[in-house]
Design a protein around this motif. Structure first.
Motif, PDB file in Angstrom:
ATOM      1  N   ALA A  64       0.857  -1.187   0.000  1.00 16.63           N
ATOM      2  CA  ALA A  64       0.000   0.000   0.000  1.00 16.63           C
ATOM      3  C   ALA A  64       0.890   1.233   0.000  1.00 16.63           C
ATOM      4  CB  ALA A  64      -0.884  -0.013   1.246  1.00 16.63           C
ATOM      5  N   HIS A 103      -4.162   0.314   5.025  1.00 14.09           N
ATOM      6  CA  HIS A 103      -3.646   1.249   6.029  1.00 14.09           C
ATOM      7  C   HIS A 103      -4.756   1.571   7.024  1.00 14.09           C
ATOM      8  CE1 HIS A 103      -0.188   2.801   3.359  1.00 14.09           C
ATOM      9  NE2 HIS A 103       0.341   2.336   4.452  1.00 14.09           N
ATOM     10  N   VAL A 132      -1.629  -2.856   7.894  1.00 15.91           N
ATOM     11  CA  VAL A 132      -0.460  -2.030   8.212  1.00 15.91           C
ATOM     12  C   VAL A 132      -0.942  -0.744   8.883  1.00 15.91           C
ATOM     13  CG1 VAL A 132       1.136  -2.994   6.505  1.00 15.91           C
ATOM     14  CG2 VAL A 132      -0.307  -1.082   5.842  1.00 15.91           C
ATOM     15  N   CYS A 133      -0.172  -0.318   9.878  1.00 15.68           N
ATOM     16  CA  CYS A 133      -0.614   0.821  10.683  1.00 15.68           C
ATOM     17  C   CYS A 133       0.004   2.136  10.220  1.00 15.68           C
ATOM     18  CB  CYS A 133      -0.308   0.549  12.160  1.00 15.68           C
ATOM     19  SG  CYS A 133      -1.266  -0.859  12.779  1.00 15.68           S
ATOM     20  N   TRP A 135       3.691   4.272   8.530  1.00  9.35           N
ATOM     21  CA  TRP A 135       4.953   4.756   9.121  1.00  9.35           C
ATOM     22  C   TRP A 135       5.411   6.064   8.460  1.00  9.35           C
ATOM     23  CZ3 TRP A 135       9.212   5.019   5.757  1.00  9.35           C
ATOM     24  CH2 TRP A 135       9.106   4.280   4.573  1.00  9.35           C
ATOM     25  N   TYR A 153      -0.378   1.076  16.951  1.00  9.13           N
ATOM     26  CA  TYR A 153      -0.755  -0.327  17.077  1.00  9.13           C
ATOM     27  C   TYR A 153      -1.983  -0.521  17.979  1.00  9.13           C
ATOM     28  CZ  TYR A 153       3.120  -2.078  14.293  1.00  9.13           C
ATOM     29  OH  TYR A 153       3.958  -2.360  13.245  1.00  9.13           O
ATOM     30  N   ALA A 202       2.210  -6.889   8.869  1.00 11.13           N
ATOM     31  CA  ALA A 202       3.603  -6.641   8.491  1.00 11.13           C
ATOM     32  C   ALA A 202       4.207  -5.671   9.493  1.00 11.13           C
ATOM     33  CB  ALA A 202       3.659  -6.057   7.078  1.00 11.13           C
ATOM     34  N   GLY A 203       5.205  -6.119  10.219  1.00  9.81           N
ATOM     35  CA  GLY A 203       5.823  -5.233  11.194  1.00  9.81           C
ATOM     36  C   GLY A 203       7.100  -5.836  11.730  1.00  9.81           C
ATOM     37  N   PHE A 204       7.821  -5.044  12.491  1.00 10.74           N
ATOM     38  CA  PHE A 204       9.113  -5.487  12.995  1.00 10.74           C
ATOM     39  C   PHE A 204       9.284  -5.240  14.500  1.00 10.74           C
ATOM     40  CE2 PHE A 204      13.490  -4.333  14.059  1.00 10.74           C
ATOM     41  CZ  PHE A 204      14.095  -5.562  13.848  1.00 10.74           C
ATOM     42  N   SER A 205       8.779  -4.121  14.980  1.00  7.76           N
ATOM     43  CA  SER A 205       9.046  -3.698  16.363  1.00  7.76           C
ATOM     44  C   SER A 205       8.370  -4.633  17.378  1.00  7.76           C
ATOM     45  CB  SER A 205       8.493  -2.288  16.561  1.00  7.76           C
ATOM     46  OG  SER A 205       7.095  -2.314  16.352  1.00  7.76           O
ATOM     47  N   PHE A 220       4.433 -11.048   8.962  1.00  3.56           N
ATOM     48  CA  PHE A 220       5.344 -10.881   7.828  1.00  3.56           C
ATOM     49  C   PHE A 220       6.428  -9.920   8.291  1.00  3.56           C
ATOM     50  CE2 PHE A 220       5.371  -9.243   3.139  1.00  3.56           C
ATOM     51  CZ  PHE A 220       6.438 -10.069   2.849  1.00  3.56           C
ATOM     52  N   THR A 221       7.664 -10.392   8.343  1.00  2.00           N
ATOM     53  CA  THR A 221       8.700  -9.547   8.925  1.00  2.00           C
ATOM     54  C   THR A 221       9.996  -9.632   8.117  1.00  2.00           C
ATOM     55  OG1 THR A 221       9.648  -8.922  11.069  1.00  2.00           O
ATOM     56  CG2 THR A 221       9.541 -11.286  10.600  1.00  2.00           C
ATOM     57  N   THR A 222      11.054  -9.018   8.641  1.00  2.00           N
ATOM     58  CA  THR A 222      12.286  -8.944   7.861  1.00  2.00           C
ATOM     59  C   THR A 222      13.449  -9.622   8.574  1.00  2.00           C
ATOM     60  OG1 THR A 222      12.732  -6.794   8.845  1.00  2.00           O
ATOM     61  CG2 THR A 222      11.676  -6.783   6.717  1.00  2.00           C
ATOM     62  N   MET A 252      10.563 -11.628   4.024  1.00  2.00           N
ATOM     63  CA  MET A 252      10.518 -11.204   2.619  1.00  2.00           C
ATOM     64  C   MET A 252      11.898 -11.402   1.985  1.00  2.00           C
ATOM     65  SD  MET A 252      10.214  -7.076   2.570  1.00  2.00           S
ATOM     66  CE  MET A 252      11.495  -6.012   3.181  1.00  2.00           C
ATOM     67  N   VAL A 292      12.878   2.148  16.913  1.00  2.00           N
ATOM     68  CA  VAL A 292      12.263   0.989  17.559  1.00  2.00           C
ATOM     69  C   VAL A 292      13.006   0.683  18.857  1.00  2.00           C
ATOM     70  CG1 VAL A 292      11.807  -1.460  17.304  1.00  2.00           C
ATOM     71  CG2 VAL A 292      11.525   0.064  15.347  1.00  2.00           C
ATOM     72  N   ARG A 302      17.096  -2.365  12.955  1.00  2.00           N
ATOM     73  CA  ARG A 302      16.406  -3.222  11.990  1.00  2.00           C
ATOM     74  C   ARG A 302      17.452  -3.956  11.152  1.00  2.00           C
ATOM     75  NH1 ARG A 302      10.969  -0.908  11.430  1.00  2.00           N
ATOM     76  NH2 ARG A 302      11.011   1.032  12.574  1.00  2.00           N
TER      77      ARG A 302
HETATM   78  C1  LIG Z   1       7.346  -7.289   5.123  1.00  2.00           C
HETATM   79  C2  LIG Z   1       6.758  -5.929   5.365  1.00  2.00           C
HETATM   80  C3  LIG Z   1       5.802  -5.392   4.477  1.00  2.00           C
HETATM   81  C4  LIG Z   1       5.280  -4.119   4.682  1.00  2.00           C
HETATM   82  N1  LIG Z   1       4.364  -3.579   3.810  1.00  2.00           N
HETATM   83  C5  LIG Z   1       3.922  -2.310   4.007  1.00  2.00           C
HETATM   84  C6  LIG Z   1       3.028  -1.661   3.115  1.00  2.00           C
HETATM   85  O1  LIG Z   1       2.607  -2.248   2.129  1.00  2.00           O
HETATM   86  N2  LIG Z   1       2.659  -0.384   3.346  1.00  2.00           N
HETATM   87  C7  LIG Z   1       3.111   0.297   4.430  1.00  2.00           C
HETATM   88  O2  LIG Z   1       2.764   1.460   4.611  1.00  2.00           O
HETATM   89  N3  LIG Z   1       3.935  -0.289   5.306  1.00  2.00           N
HETATM   90  C8  LIG Z   1       4.351  -1.542   5.117  1.00  2.00           C
HETATM   91  N4  LIG Z   1       5.217  -2.109   5.999  1.00  2.00           N
HETATM   92  C9  LIG Z   1       5.630  -1.340   7.155  1.00  2.00           C
HETATM   93  C10 LIG Z   1       5.021  -1.884   8.419  1.00  2.00           C
HETATM   94  O3  LIG Z   1       3.626  -1.978   8.355  1.00  2.00           O
HETATM   95  C11 LIG Z   1       5.416  -1.031   9.605  1.00  2.00           C
HETATM   96  O4  LIG Z   1       4.837   0.250   9.532  1.00  2.00           O
HETATM   97  C12 LIG Z   1       6.897  -0.853   9.677  1.00  2.00           C
HETATM   98  O5  LIG Z   1       7.516  -2.119   9.624  1.00  2.00           O
HETATM   99  C13 LIG Z   1       7.252  -0.158  10.985  1.00  2.00           C
HETATM  100  O6  LIG Z   1       6.589  -0.825  11.994  1.00  2.00           O
HETATM  101  P1  LIG Z   1       7.338  -1.427  13.200  1.00  2.00           P
HETATM  102  O7  LIG Z   1       7.482  -0.280  14.124  1.00  2.00           O
HETATM  103  O8  LIG Z   1       6.474  -2.518  13.744  1.00  2.00           O
HETATM  104  O9  LIG Z   1       8.643  -1.925  12.720  1.00  2.00           O
HETATM  105  C14 LIG Z   1       5.726  -3.381   5.799  1.00  2.00           C
HETATM  106  C15 LIG Z   1       6.663  -3.946   6.692  1.00  2.00           C
HETATM  107  C16 LIG Z   1       7.164  -5.196   6.491  1.00  2.00           C
HETATM  108  C17 LIG Z   1       8.158  -5.751   7.496  1.00  2.00           C
END
Ligand SMILES: Cc1cc2nc3c(=O)[nH]c(=O)nc-3n(C[C@H](O)[C@H](O)[C@H](O)COP(=O)(O)O)c2cc1C
Length: 379
Positions: A64, A103, A132-133, A135, A153, A202-205, A220-222, A252, A292, A302
């Motif tokens: 998105a 979003h 997704v929330c 960023w 969140y 999808a997020g990491f924190s 879904f993470t990295t 991914m 984070v 990250r």
């Molecule tokens: C694999 C993956 C895919 C994501 N896809 C999107 C996306 O399509 N659009 C978006 O705005 N953010 C996307 N994000 C960002 C996350 O939603 C999130 O905002 C970002 O990882 C920061 O969040 P965190 O504080 O949990 O790390 C993606 C993140 C990851 C890890």
């Protein structure tokens, strides 16, 4: 598993799930100026998706995006909106699960419930929500919406609770929460998948992990290097254990699959180092979400540095941060996936510099090897 979910491949028997990520956007999952890069032409997206569908891949997952990453390539500058993209692809495919990245601050849970129920009927139960929330505030400026970076969140969780309760069905209800005050909620039809369609986050924190632990079927993470997997999975499982739920973990990846390792390495170096769009990469770093921190307040880095960067000391700025490089021969790639699976990952997304040109070789050479290794069945 509820029988209503049987048509969704995310719940299918393959031990290691695969899907295509980010093909709805110009540049795909790169920050490269290479002229061969993906242009997100609609007919190419359809042709590529049909190949993935026929090959038995589990899912299509779009990004998105509302603004590109600037730079010379302006990666993501052109992108297809994910719900409409999903509805169209749903009608043009037979088997593959179709995700929509939504979003939370931009779409009401009631709108998303109706839109996703619609696509779940179009696809006979193949719809999936990726929550997704948000960023990047610059993307939200187009909508006049401000992201509450500290509480996004919490907002997302309340959004999910409204969305999922709507799709569960039942009598009308009012919602008087912290973020939503809604009257006489109902939606008809409800989703084909019960109690609601598959959910990915999808997020990491740590907060992102906790959110997924409460709401998602898949986080879904990295991860940039294979040896990060055990710590990643151990940390995520502490979040999941609090809620007595099952959450599968996908990462991914970016695939460069060639007959020889040298050919693959050289192509990765070409698009990700020689042709890197350093300006786009700087934009991303500048805009990237809040710092984070873990529960003790320590800053968490990250994952970004992969084996190519480590070995050469170069930046490979044309690679998307956190995209694991599946670079090598079909045997190399199958072996890396087997190791991911062995470590406890349930799947990965794949992306290619040119999805349509490169996916046939991946399907033809890597998928049979995964079958031999016991990771996947025939399509
Ligand atoms: C694999 C993956 C895919 C994501 N896809 C999107 C996306 O399509 N659009 C978006 O705005 N953010 C996307 N994000 C960002 C996350 O939603 C999130 O905002 C970002 O990882 C920061 O969040 P965190 O504080 O949990 O790390 C993606 C993140 C990851 C890890």
């Amino acid at each position: 598993m509820d029988a209503s979910r049987a048509n969704n491949k995310l719940f299918g028997p393959n031990r290691f799930k695969l899907g295509v990520f980010s093909a709805n956007c110009d540049g795909g999952l790169t920050m490269s100026l290479a002229p061969e890069r993906w242009r997100a032409d609609w007919d190419d997206i359809v042709a590529m998706t049909r190949i993935a569908d026929e090959a038995g891949l589990e899912f299509i997952l779009p990004v998105a995006k509302w603004r590109g990453f600037q730079g010379k390539a302006n990666i993501y500058g052109r992108s297809f909106e994910t719900l409409t993209h999903g509805a169209a692809l749903g009608a043009l495919t037979q088997h593959i699960a179709i995700f929509f990245t939504v979003h939370v601050p931009l779409v009401t849970p009631t709108f998303a419930a109706k839109a996703i129920a619609t696509i779940d009927h179009v696809t006979h139960g193949r719809a999936g929500l990726n929550i997704v929330c948000g960023w990047n505030q610059e993307e939200f400026d187009l909508h006049g919406v401000t992201i509450d970076q500290d509480r996004r969140y919490e907002h997302g969780l309340e959004w999910f609770r409204v969305w999922s309760r709507l799709l569960e069905g039942g009598p009308e209800f009012d919602w008087d929460g912290e973020f939503f005050h809604l009257k006489r909620l109902q939606t008809d039809p409800v989703s084909v998948q019960r109690p609601w369609p598959v959910v990915m986050s999808a997020g990491f924190s740590p907060k992102g992990r906790d959110f997924a632990a409460q709401s998602a079927d898949v986080l879904f993470t990295t991860m940039s290097e294979l040896d990060q997997a055990p710590a990643l999975l151990a940390n995520i499982s502490t979040h999941v254990a609090r809620y007595d739920r099952r959450v599968d973990i996908y990462t991914m990846s970016h695939v460069v699959c060639r007959r020889t390792r040298r050919e693959a390495d050289e192509f990765y170096h070409y698009f990700a180092e020689e042709m890197a769009d350093a300006e786009g990469q700087s934009y991303y770093r500048r805009q990237r979400g809040p710092v984070v921190k873990d529960a003790a307040g320590n800053e968490i880095r990250r994952p970004r540095v992969n084996r190519f960067m480590r070995a050469s000391g170069k930046r490979y700025d044309g690679a998307y941060p956190g995209a694991f490089p599946l670079v090598g021969t079909p045997d190399d790639i199958a072996a890396d996936m087997a190791q991911m699976c062995e470590m406890g990952l349930s799947g990965t997304s794949v992306a290619f510099l040119d999805y349509l040109k490169e996916i046939p070789f991946f399907v033809q050479e890597v998928l049979p090897r995964l079958r031999c290794l016991g990771l996947r069945h025939a399509a």
